[in-house]
Motif scaffolding. Structure first.
Motif, PDB file in Angstrom:
ATOM      1  N   LEU A   1      12.857  21.383 -20.791  1.00 34.13           N
ATOM      2  CA  LEU A   1      13.811  19.978 -20.258  1.00 34.13           C
ATOM      3  C   LEU A   1      12.853  19.045 -19.349  1.00 34.13           C
ATOM      4  CD1 LEU A   1      16.833  22.052 -19.310  1.00 34.13           C
ATOM      5  CD2 LEU A   1      16.638  20.607 -21.276  1.00 34.13           C
ATOM      6  N   LYS A   2      12.038  19.623 -18.634  1.00 33.18           N
ATOM      7  CA  LYS A   2      10.962  18.840 -17.545  1.00 33.18           C
ATOM      8  C   LYS A   2      10.280  18.011 -18.592  1.00 33.18           C
ATOM      9  CE  LYS A   2       8.874  19.071 -13.196  1.00 33.18           C
ATOM     10  NZ  LYS A   2       8.254  20.264 -12.189  1.00 33.18           N
ATOM     11  N   ALA A   3       9.704  18.630 -19.590  1.00 35.93           N
ATOM     12  CA  ALA A   3       8.719  17.877 -20.547  1.00 35.93           C
ATOM     13  C   ALA A   3       9.400  16.643 -21.162  1.00 35.93           C
ATOM     14  CB  ALA A   3       8.157  19.248 -21.282  1.00 35.93           C
ATOM     15  N   ASN A   4      10.804  17.259 -21.391  1.00 34.28           N
ATOM     16  CA  ASN A   4      11.440  16.131 -22.440  1.00 34.28           C
ATOM     17  C   ASN A   4      12.294  15.041 -21.593  1.00 34.28           C
ATOM     18  OD1 ASN A   4      11.513  16.667 -25.341  1.00 34.28           O
ATOM     19  ND2 ASN A   4      11.379  18.732 -24.300  1.00 34.28           N
ATOM     20  N   GLY A   5      12.034  15.021 -19.935  1.00 33.83           N
ATOM     21  CA  GLY A   5      12.493  14.134 -19.350  1.00 33.83           C
ATOM     22  C   GLY A   5      13.669  14.179 -18.628  1.00 33.83           C
ATOM     23  N   HIS A   6      14.297  15.727 -18.938  1.00 37.45           N
ATOM     24  CA  HIS A   6      15.737  16.005 -18.211  1.00 37.45           C
ATOM     25  C   HIS A   6      15.685  16.680 -16.883  1.00 37.45           C
ATOM     26  CE1 HIS A   6      17.312  14.907 -22.340  1.00 37.45           C
ATOM     27  NE2 HIS A   6      16.348  15.455 -22.787  1.00 37.45           N
ATOM     28  N   LYS A   7      16.636  16.390 -16.090  1.00 33.78           N
ATOM     29  CA  LYS A   7      16.817  17.081 -14.792  1.00 33.78           C
ATOM     30  C   LYS A   7      17.588  18.403 -14.947  1.00 33.78           C
ATOM     31  CE  LYS A   7      16.776  12.729 -12.242  1.00 33.78           C
ATOM     32  NZ  LYS A   7      17.304  11.907 -11.408  1.00 33.78           N
ATOM     33  N   ALA A   8      16.638  19.318 -14.350  1.00 35.01           N
ATOM     34  CA  ALA A   8      17.489  20.691 -14.247  1.00 35.01           C
ATOM     35  C   ALA A   8      17.075  21.241 -12.912  1.00 35.01           C
ATOM     36  CB  ALA A   8      17.203  21.385 -15.399  1.00 35.01           C
ATOM     37  N   ARG A   9      17.854  21.820 -12.250  1.00 34.03           N
ATOM     38  CA  ARG A   9      17.600  22.465 -11.008  1.00 34.03           C
ATOM     39  C   ARG A   9      17.867  24.098 -11.017  1.00 34.03           C
ATOM     40  NH1 ARG A   9      20.815  20.214  -6.035  1.00 34.03           N
ATOM     41  NH2 ARG A   9      22.029  22.148  -6.057  1.00 34.03           N
ATOM     42  N   ILE A  10      16.829  24.600 -10.638  1.00 34.53           N
ATOM     43  CA  ILE A  10      16.908  26.346 -10.509  1.00 34.53           C
ATOM     44  C   ILE A  10      18.307  26.383  -9.390  1.00 34.53           C
ATOM     45  CG2 ILE A  10      16.184  28.409  -9.631  1.00 34.53           C
ATOM     46  CD1 ILE A  10      13.643  27.362 -11.080  1.00 34.53           C
ATOM     47  N   SER A  11      19.367  27.289  -9.685  1.00 32.72           N
ATOM     48  CA  SER A  11      20.481  27.443  -8.860  1.00 32.72           C
ATOM     49  C   SER A  11      20.893  29.152  -8.770  1.00 32.72           C
ATOM     50  CB  SER A  11      21.364  26.566  -9.146  1.00 32.72           C
ATOM     51  OG  SER A  11      22.601  27.001  -8.512  1.00 32.72           O
ATOM     52  N   PRO A  12      21.413  29.425  -7.871  1.00 29.60           N
ATOM     53  CA  PRO A  12      21.940  31.182  -8.001  1.00 29.60           C
ATOM     54  C   PRO A  12      23.138  30.587  -9.047  1.00 29.60           C
ATOM     55  CG  PRO A  12      21.884  30.379  -5.724  1.00 29.60           C
ATOM     56  CD  PRO A  12      21.325  29.285  -6.706  1.00 29.60           C
ATOM     57  N   THR A  13      23.520  31.674  -9.846  1.00 26.85           N
ATOM     58  CA  THR A  13      24.637  31.570 -10.750  1.00 26.85           C
ATOM     59  C   THR A  13      25.995  31.546  -9.805  1.00 26.85           C
ATOM     60  OG1 THR A  13      23.639  32.468 -12.396  1.00 26.85           O
ATOM     61  CG2 THR A  13      25.912  32.796 -12.529  1.00 26.85           C
ATOM     62  N   PRO A  14      27.034  30.835  -9.682  1.00 22.99           N
ATOM     63  CA  PRO A  14      27.997  30.771  -8.847  1.00 22.99           C
ATOM     64  C   PRO A  14      28.653  32.309  -8.948  1.00 22.99           C
ATOM     65  CG  PRO A  14      28.112  28.773 -10.187  1.00 22.99           C
ATOM     66  CD  PRO A  14      26.953  29.701 -10.701  1.00 22.99           C
ATOM     67  N   ARG A  15      29.128  32.593  -8.037  1.00 25.88           N
ATOM     68  CA  ARG A  15      30.030  34.004  -7.950  1.00 25.88           C
ATOM     69  C   ARG A  15      31.084  34.054  -8.825  1.00 25.88           C
ATOM     70  NH1 ARG A  15      29.767  35.018  -1.481  1.00 25.88           N
ATOM     71  NH2 ARG A  15      27.575  35.470  -1.308  1.00 25.88           N
ATOM     72  N   THR A  16      31.882  32.748  -9.103  1.00 26.78           N
ATOM     73  CA  THR A  16      32.877  33.030 -10.053  1.00 26.78           C
ATOM     74  C   THR A  16      32.646  33.414 -11.318  1.00 26.78           C
ATOM     75  OG1 THR A  16      32.807  30.586 -10.153  1.00 26.78           O
ATOM     76  CG2 THR A  16      34.415  31.215  -8.538  1.00 26.78           C
ATOM     77  N   ILE A  17      31.512  33.230 -11.651  1.00 26.80           N
ATOM     78  CA  ILE A  17      31.100  33.315 -13.224  1.00 26.80           C
ATOM     79  C   ILE A  17      29.994  34.393 -13.353  1.00 26.80           C
ATOM     80  CG2 ILE A  17      31.899  31.379 -14.275  1.00 26.80           C
ATOM     81  CD1 ILE A  17      28.957  30.038 -13.789  1.00 26.80           C
ATOM     82  N   GLN A  18      29.450  34.774 -12.074  1.00 27.69           N
ATOM     83  CA  GLN A  18      28.047  35.871 -12.056  1.00 27.69           C
ATOM     84  C   GLN A  18      28.346  37.034 -12.818  1.00 27.69           C
ATOM     85  OE1 GLN A  18      26.770  36.805  -8.087  1.00 27.69           O
ATOM     86  NE2 GLN A  18      24.762  36.401  -8.880  1.00 27.69           N
ATOM     87  N   GLY A  19      29.470  37.497 -12.936  1.00 29.12           N
ATOM     88  CA  GLY A  19      29.535  38.880 -13.573  1.00 29.12           C
ATOM     89  C   GLY A  19      29.567  38.971 -14.951  1.00 29.12           C
ATOM     90  N   SER A  20      29.476  37.775 -15.638  1.00 29.80           N
ATOM     91  CA  SER A  20      29.499  37.568 -17.217  1.00 29.80           C
ATOM     92  C   SER A  20      28.069  37.534 -17.624  1.00 29.80           C
ATOM     93  CB  SER A  20      30.168  36.216 -17.465  1.00 29.80           C
ATOM     94  OG  SER A  20      29.408  35.088 -17.046  1.00 29.80           O
ATOM     95  N   VAL A  21      27.134  37.627 -16.695  1.00 30.92           N
ATOM     96  CA  VAL A  21      25.618  37.621 -17.394  1.00 30.92           C
ATOM     97  C   VAL A  21      24.948  38.611 -16.374  1.00 30.92           C
ATOM     98  CG1 VAL A  21      25.507  35.237 -18.576  1.00 30.92           C
ATOM     99  CG2 VAL A  21      25.011  35.425 -15.970  1.00 30.92           C
ATOM    100  N   PRO A  22      23.711  38.987 -16.941  1.00 26.83           N
ATOM    101  CA  PRO A  22      22.819  40.055 -16.015  1.00 26.83           C
ATOM    102  C   PRO A  22      21.950  39.143 -15.135  1.00 26.83           C
ATOM    103  CG  PRO A  22      22.013  39.803 -18.318  1.00 26.83           C
ATOM    104  CD  PRO A  22      23.370  39.080 -18.397  1.00 26.83           C
ATOM    105  N   CYS A  23      21.757  37.950 -15.300  1.00 25.87           N
ATOM    106  CA  CYS A  23      20.624  37.276 -14.395  1.00 25.87           C
ATOM    107  C   CYS A  23      21.377  36.456 -13.425  1.00 25.87           C
ATOM    108  CB  CYS A  23      19.894  36.265 -15.292  1.00 25.87           C
ATOM    109  SG  CYS A  23      18.334  35.512 -14.469  1.00 25.87           S
TER     110      CYS A  23
END
Length: 86
Positions: free
Chosen positions: A21-43
């Motif tokens: 995304l960065k190489a293509n000029g898009h903004k994306a910030r690393i963030s902890p997965t919110p607790r409300t949705i955290q249980g649905s993915v392993p990461c």
């Protein structure tokens, strides 16, 4: 205002997509997965995308066939006045 969290199966997939995304000029910030949705993915790591950037980010993901688990829309939880005491 909405935020979008891109969820991953593992940390490596998240870092690869952030670089893409960065190489293509898009903004994306690393963030902890919110607790409300955290249980649905392993990461516990996700990429945080602002509402105004999501269309371009989705197009970039599709064009490059990037790997991710899901994109989840969440009401903005960032409080700009959180650390203001006066």
């Amino acid at each position: 205002m909405k935020n979008y969290y891109i969820l991953f199966a593992n940390y490596t997939e998240g870092l690869l997509l952030q670089d893409l995304l960065k190489a293509n000029g898009h903004k994306a910030r690393i963030s902890p997965t919110p607790r409300t949705i955290q249980g649905s993915v392993p990461c516990g790591m996700s990429l945080l995308i602002k509402e105004e950037d999501i269309a371009g980010v989705k197009a970039c993901i599709e064009k490059n066939k990037a790997v991710y688990v899901d994109i989840v829309e969440v009401d903005c939880q960032i409080n700009a006045n959180r650390n203001k005491f006066c």
